[in-house]
Write an enzyme that holds these catalytic residues in place. Structure first.
Site: not given
Length: 336
Positions: A175, A318
């Site tokens: 991330s 997503y």
């Protein structure tokens, strides 16, 4: 048609408010007649990866259901597997709002959430309540206030708590929204982390009498020699799978578009080609030693097929799901 109408309403709202409202409604509607709005029959297309049997190769990527509140709802949409999280040892609120932005012309999203979640204990309770009969992956990370040199401790704490309840465990070191996190992808830091995770996996497998695979989630913003090095570390430490890729910091394809200069990771269609290229290079270096889960900009059966042709055995969606809805799951299963 129903999803297009719902999307037109939700897209009038702030992006994170729309996300939270959708999660609340999915949680509330599941098991009631209202779940007919998103429940669909998706034919089985079984595949075995990491020693696990999946009903079909299409999964929900981590980040959409961070706390595992809607596992059954996503199961009703036909996902072959659902990855929940990223979850950390302790609850944390994440970065300041606003922190989620739509890049509409590119069908992209930029987020700087920062691992906002209610903590690993809360997630485990939600997983235990789920009636979903597919595979549940649990994505784990470190708390923002844990020093990077002690980051492994957070991953080990999460592993210990989720192991018994996970179909597989995804280790998120990619991330861009947790300071320093991506440094764990390189050299000795990666080798050290993976060796500790592997030792913990072996310990927990003996304790619980079952083997739960480990998959490492990597970034798209890697040089070629870094991809080579990661592949070598994965093989050396006998990690079970790799997820490629997380969001990108690159803005080349969205320059001049609304919100393009917001800090955070960019996902959706602008990530599509780069993530596929990383998968292709990984597949070349791994040479079948471990499977790849492909994610990044998948918004059609064709883009899913491109990931699979590049070397992915499973795929996740997503942003494509946000823009196209549950129908995308069925399209990919039936046509990729």
């Amino acid at each position: 048609m129903i999803y297009r109408l719902a999307r037109s309403v939700f897209f009038q709202l702030d992006a994170e408010k729309a996300h939270d409202l959708a999660i609340q409604n999915f949680s509330r509607f599941t098991g009631t007649p209202l779940d007919l709005f998103y429940r669909q029959h998706v034919p089985d297309r079984p595949v075995e990866v990491m020693g696990i049997k999946f009903k079909n190769p299409v999964g929900l990527a981590a980040g959409l259901d961070k706390n595992g509140e809607c596992i059954d709802a996503f199961g009703a949409m036909g996902f072959g597997f659902v990855e929940v999280g990223t979850v950390t040892p302790r609850p944390q609120s994440g970065n300041e709002k606003p922190r989620l932005f739509r890049v509409l012309p590119a069908e992209g999203l930029i987020n700087r959430f920062g691992f906002n979640n209610l903590g690993v204990d809360n997630l485990v309770e939600n997983v235990k309540k789920s009636k979903y009969d597919g595979v549940i992956g649990i994505n784990i990370g470190k708390n923002k206030d844990t020093p990077i040199e002690k980051g492994a401790e957070d991953y080990l704490i999460c592993m210990d708590k989720v192991y018994e309840h996970a179909g597989y465990i995804a280790v998120n070191i990619s991330s861009p929204n947790t300071p320093g996190l991506r440094s764990l992808q390189y050299g000795e830091a990666l080798d050290d982390l993976l060796s500790q995770l592997k030792a913990k996996q072996e310990e927990l497998a003996a304790k619980h009498g079952k083997y739960v695979p480990l998959a490492l989630k990597i970034a798209p913003d890697l040089e070629d020699h870094e991809i080579v090095q990661i592949a070598e570390s994965l093989i050396k430490n006998k990690i079970d799978g790799v997820i490629g890729t997380n969001t990108t910091l690159d803005r080349t394809l969205v320059k001049g578009m609304p919100h393009c200069d917001e800090m955070g990771g960019l996902s959706g269609r602008p990530l599509q080609n780069r993530s596929t290229e990383v998968i292709r290079r990984l597949a070349e270096e791994l040479n079948g030693a471990l499977p790849i889960i492909g994610v990044g900009g998948i918004d059609s059966a064709i883009s899913a097929r491109e990931k699979m042709n590049a070397g992915a055995q499973l795929v996740q969606i997503y942003s494509g799901f946000i823009y196209h809805g549950p129908k995308l799951v069925k399209d990919i299963v039936m046509n990729s």
